[in-house]
Design a protein around this motif. Sequence first.
Motif, PDB file in Angstrom:
ATOM      1  N   LYS A 113       6.801   7.343  -6.186  1.00 59.61           N
ATOM      2  CA  LYS A 113       5.972   6.275  -5.633  1.00 59.61           C
ATOM      3  C   LYS A 113       6.026   5.091  -6.586  1.00 59.61           C
ATOM      4  CE  LYS A 113       2.666   8.653  -2.665  1.00 59.61           C
ATOM      5  NZ  LYS A 113       1.221   8.815  -2.320  1.00 59.61           N
ATOM      6  N   PHE A 114       6.344   3.931  -6.035  1.00 56.99           N
ATOM      7  CA  PHE A 114       6.469   2.733  -6.853  1.00 56.99           C
ATOM      8  C   PHE A 114       5.266   1.824  -6.642  1.00 56.99           C
ATOM      9  CE2 PHE A 114      10.907   3.861  -5.668  1.00 56.99           C
ATOM     10  CZ  PHE A 114      11.326   4.269  -6.930  1.00 56.99           C
ATOM     11  N   ASN A 115       4.824   1.160  -7.724  1.00 61.18           N
ATOM     12  CA  ASN A 115       3.822   0.116  -7.538  1.00 61.18           C
ATOM     13  C   ASN A 115       4.510  -1.155  -7.049  1.00 61.18           C
ATOM     14  OD1 ASN A 115       4.868  -1.332  -9.804  1.00 61.18           O
ATOM     15  ND2 ASN A 115       3.519  -0.206 -11.205  1.00 61.18           N
ATOM     16  N   ASP A 116       3.740  -2.197  -6.778  1.00 56.46           N
ATOM     17  CA  ASP A 116       4.301  -3.417  -6.171  1.00 56.46           C
ATOM     18  C   ASP A 116       5.376  -4.048  -7.052  1.00 56.46           C
ATOM     19  OD1 ASP A 116       2.712  -3.119  -3.971  1.00 56.46           O
ATOM     20  OD2 ASP A 116       1.191  -4.573  -4.596  1.00 56.46           O
ATOM     21  N   GLN A 117       5.122  -4.119  -8.364  1.00 56.70           N
ATOM     22  CA  GLN A 117       6.092  -4.747  -9.267  1.00 56.70           C
ATOM     23  C   GLN A 117       7.387  -3.948  -9.314  1.00 56.70           C
ATOM     24  OE1 GLN A 117       3.890  -5.066 -12.965  1.00 56.70           O
ATOM     25  NE2 GLN A 117       3.414  -7.210 -12.590  1.00 56.70           N
ATOM     26  N   GLN A 118       7.272  -2.640  -9.358  1.00 57.14           N
ATOM     27  CA  GLN A 118       8.470  -1.797  -9.408  1.00 57.14           C
ATOM     28  C   GLN A 118       9.285  -1.896  -8.123  1.00 57.14           C
ATOM     29  OE1 GLN A 118       6.400   1.849 -10.192  1.00 57.14           O
ATOM     30  NE2 GLN A 118       6.692   1.744 -12.418  1.00 57.14           N
ATOM     31  N   LEU A 119       8.586  -1.853  -6.978  1.00 57.81           N
ATOM     32  CA  LEU A 119       9.289  -1.940  -5.695  1.00 57.81           C
ATOM     33  C   LEU A 119       9.948  -3.300  -5.520  1.00 57.81           C
ATOM     34  CD1 LEU A 119      10.068  -0.710  -3.005  1.00 57.81           C
ATOM     35  CD2 LEU A 119       7.868  -1.487  -2.070  1.00 57.81           C
ATOM     36  N   THR A 120       9.242  -4.360  -5.922  1.00 55.84           N
ATOM     37  CA  THR A 120       9.826  -5.703  -5.825  1.00 55.84           C
ATOM     38  C   THR A 120      11.060  -5.823  -6.717  1.00 55.84           C
ATOM     39  OG1 THR A 120       7.671  -6.684  -5.327  1.00 55.84           O
ATOM     40  CG2 THR A 120       9.379  -8.167  -6.119  1.00 55.84           C
ATOM     41  N   SER A 121      10.998  -5.263  -7.921  1.00 48.90           N
ATOM     42  CA  SER A 121      12.138  -5.310  -8.843  1.00 48.90           C
ATOM     43  C   SER A 121      13.342  -4.585  -8.254  1.00 48.90           C
ATOM     44  CB  SER A 121      11.765  -4.685 -10.189  1.00 48.90           C
ATOM     45  OG  SER A 121      10.704  -5.389 -10.803  1.00 48.90           O
ATOM     46  N   LEU A 122      13.110  -3.383  -7.734  1.00 47.63           N
ATOM     47  CA  LEU A 122      14.213  -2.618  -7.133  1.00 47.63           C
ATOM     48  C   LEU A 122      14.766  -3.313  -5.899  1.00 47.63           C
ATOM     49  CD1 LEU A 122      13.072   1.115  -7.379  1.00 47.63           C
ATOM     50  CD2 LEU A 122      14.980   0.021  -8.566  1.00 47.63           C
ATOM     51  N   THR A 123      13.863  -3.860  -5.079  1.00 39.27           N
ATOM     52  CA  THR A 123      14.318  -4.576  -3.877  1.00 39.27           C
ATOM     53  C   THR A 123      15.212  -5.748  -4.259  1.00 39.27           C
ATOM     54  OG1 THR A 123      12.283  -3.955  -2.704  1.00 39.27           O
ATOM     55  CG2 THR A 123      13.569  -5.777  -1.791  1.00 39.27           C
ATOM     56  N   GLY A 124      14.801  -6.488  -5.284  1.00 41.06           N
ATOM     57  CA  GLY A 124      15.605  -7.619  -5.732  1.00 41.06           C
ATOM     58  C   GLY A 124      16.969  -7.199  -6.245  1.00 41.06           C
ATOM     59  N   ILE A 125      17.001  -6.140  -7.038  1.00 40.77           N
ATOM     60  CA  ILE A 125      18.273  -5.671  -7.602  1.00 40.77           C
ATOM     61  C   ILE A 125      19.222  -5.210  -6.497  1.00 40.77           C
ATOM     62  CG2 ILE A 125      19.338  -3.824  -8.959  1.00 40.77           C
ATOM     63  CD1 ILE A 125      16.909  -4.059 -10.866  1.00 40.77           C
ATOM     64  N   PHE A 126      18.728  -4.399  -5.570  1.00 42.03           N
ATOM     65  CA  PHE A 126      19.626  -3.874  -4.534  1.00 42.03           C
ATOM     66  C   PHE A 126      19.973  -4.937  -3.492  1.00 42.03           C
ATOM     67  CE2 PHE A 126      18.210   0.287  -6.164  1.00 42.03           C
ATOM     68  CZ  PHE A 126      19.467   0.843  -6.372  1.00 42.03           C
ATOM     69  N   TYR A 127      19.070  -5.862  -3.232  1.00 42.16           N
ATOM     70  CA  TYR A 127      19.395  -7.003  -2.350  1.00 42.16           C
ATOM     71  C   TYR A 127      20.614  -7.735  -2.924  1.00 42.16           C
ATOM     72  CZ  TYR A 127      18.546 -11.295   0.427  1.00 42.16           C
ATOM     73  OH  TYR A 127      18.647 -12.375   1.294  1.00 42.16           O
ATOM     74  N   LEU A 128      20.565  -8.033  -4.213  1.00 44.09           N
ATOM     75  CA  LEU A 128      21.649  -8.779  -4.843  1.00 44.09           C
ATOM     76  C   LEU A 128      22.903  -7.924  -5.002  1.00 44.09           C
ATOM     77  CD1 LEU A 128      19.533 -10.672  -7.529  1.00 44.09           C
ATOM     78  CD2 LEU A 128      20.571 -11.647  -5.471  1.00 44.09           C
ATOM     79  N   LEU A 129      22.714  -6.644  -5.272  1.00 46.57           N
ATOM     80  CA  LEU A 129      23.875  -5.756  -5.385  1.00 46.57           C
ATOM     81  C   LEU A 129      24.638  -5.697  -4.067  1.00 46.57           C
ATOM     82  CD1 LEU A 129      23.891  -2.270  -7.114  1.00 46.57           C
ATOM     83  CD2 LEU A 129      25.122  -2.662  -4.998  1.00 46.57           C
ATOM     84  N   PHE A 130      23.914  -5.434  -2.971  1.00 45.91           N
ATOM     85  CA  PHE A 130      24.570  -5.350  -1.666  1.00 45.91           C
ATOM     86  C   PHE A 130      25.133  -6.710  -1.253  1.00 45.91           C
ATOM     87  CE2 PHE A 130      21.532  -1.673  -0.977  1.00 45.91           C
ATOM     88  CZ  PHE A 130      22.513  -0.708  -1.151  1.00 45.91           C
ATOM     89  N   GLY A 131      24.377  -7.767  -1.537  1.00 49.18           N
ATOM     90  CA  GLY A 131      24.816  -9.095  -1.118  1.00 49.18           C
ATOM     91  C   GLY A 131      26.035  -9.598  -1.859  1.00 49.18           C
ATOM     92  N   ILE A 132      26.082  -9.359  -3.168  1.00 49.17           N
ATOM     93  CA  ILE A 132      27.141  -9.926  -4.006  1.00 49.17           C
ATOM     94  C   ILE A 132      28.329  -8.978  -4.172  1.00 49.17           C
ATOM     95  CG2 ILE A 132      27.677 -10.802  -6.330  1.00 49.17           C
ATOM     96  CD1 ILE A 132      24.727 -11.714  -6.502  1.00 49.17           C
TER      97      ILE A 132
END
Length: 390
Positions: A113-132
């Motif tokens: 279970k992730f808190n908001d900061q952790q989930l946002t961090s992971l979302t950002g990393i994987f968004y950029l990983l998949f996108g780039i």
Amino acid sequence: MSQPSDTTTDLSLSVSAPGKVILFGEHSVVHNKLAIAASLGLRTYLHFKECSESNNIHIEIPTVTLTYCINFKVLQQSLRTDFKCITDGPDLLDHVEVVTNVQKFINENSTAKFNDQQLTSLTGIFYLLFGILHSVDNLKPFTIKIETDLSLGAGTGSSASFAVTVAAAFVYYKHLKLLRTKLAAFSEDDKSLISKWAYCIEKICHGLPSGIDNTICTYGSMVKFRKSEGMQLVPTCEFQLLLVNTKVARSTKQILNNVMVLMQNHTAITDSILNTMDLIAESAVRFISEIGNDTNNSVLYQRLGELADLNQCMLQSLGVSHPAINRICTLLQRASLSGKLTGAGGGGYVITIIPPHLSKNVLNNIIEQLNSEGFETVLTKLGGLGVSID
């Protein structure tokens, strides 16, 4: 200048990006008014290393107490299915669809279970990983570690600095994998792309960002910025800045929503406030430029301080100040310094530019008093290097 990379060994790279402060134009910049922002001497650092002997991708972000592992084959499978239709460049993406798919990917591949900061961090990393990196066929398992000098959620661009650093790492890694050359520095085209990708992550974090945070964290220095006109460099000298952390947490998204409601309820009045803030920023640009040509002119610093006081009054009238911010500004006034909130307000940091004629004793005394009342102070510089390869 680039040089061939050794593709027989695991690649590694390090990048960093500065934080930022808005000197003038918080909130009004969202509504096409002028803002002035500068990079800070505080940075976010990312260390990336391929690990061909591992089966996992490993992500470590101590600031949000996050350690995350995922099997590399799971990532590859998702790239071939959920993200196979992704197109190059952030301008062409369906942002909402990508965010939805990324969060689905995280939820399906983690039992934690992730808190908001952790989930946002992971979302950002994987968004950029998949996108780039979706078009890179020869990916390997890797580790990422991200560390920062910045306090989170305090108005110094921590989310933008994070986003720029991650985007920069993946842009550079893609360059290494496809072109097999190392870079000494990012090109202007690279920086433009990095800033656009980082803006996508800022939308995840803040809903309706102005674009100034990702811009200054990418390019550094000091800029004036209007959404309809873009960014322009402000020629000036190096400034010393005192950052005072209220240690009051707040939600940027909620504060922005509160301001929007106030504007809807009192449109004519808030329009007048925003127009006044625009005039303040225009005047500040002139004084900042003049200080660049006459660095020891105490009158110019005084005028700039008066504009900071006026700007703070406008921000108070929008309801984005806080008793802790007001207290800090009062203490600073006793030392003949002008303080104002930076960022969304409601807590976070207060900033004050330190004129060169201020005695060290006066500065040390006010810092000691602020610290004694439970605030945290950091003395730093304004207007340094943007995103860089370390």
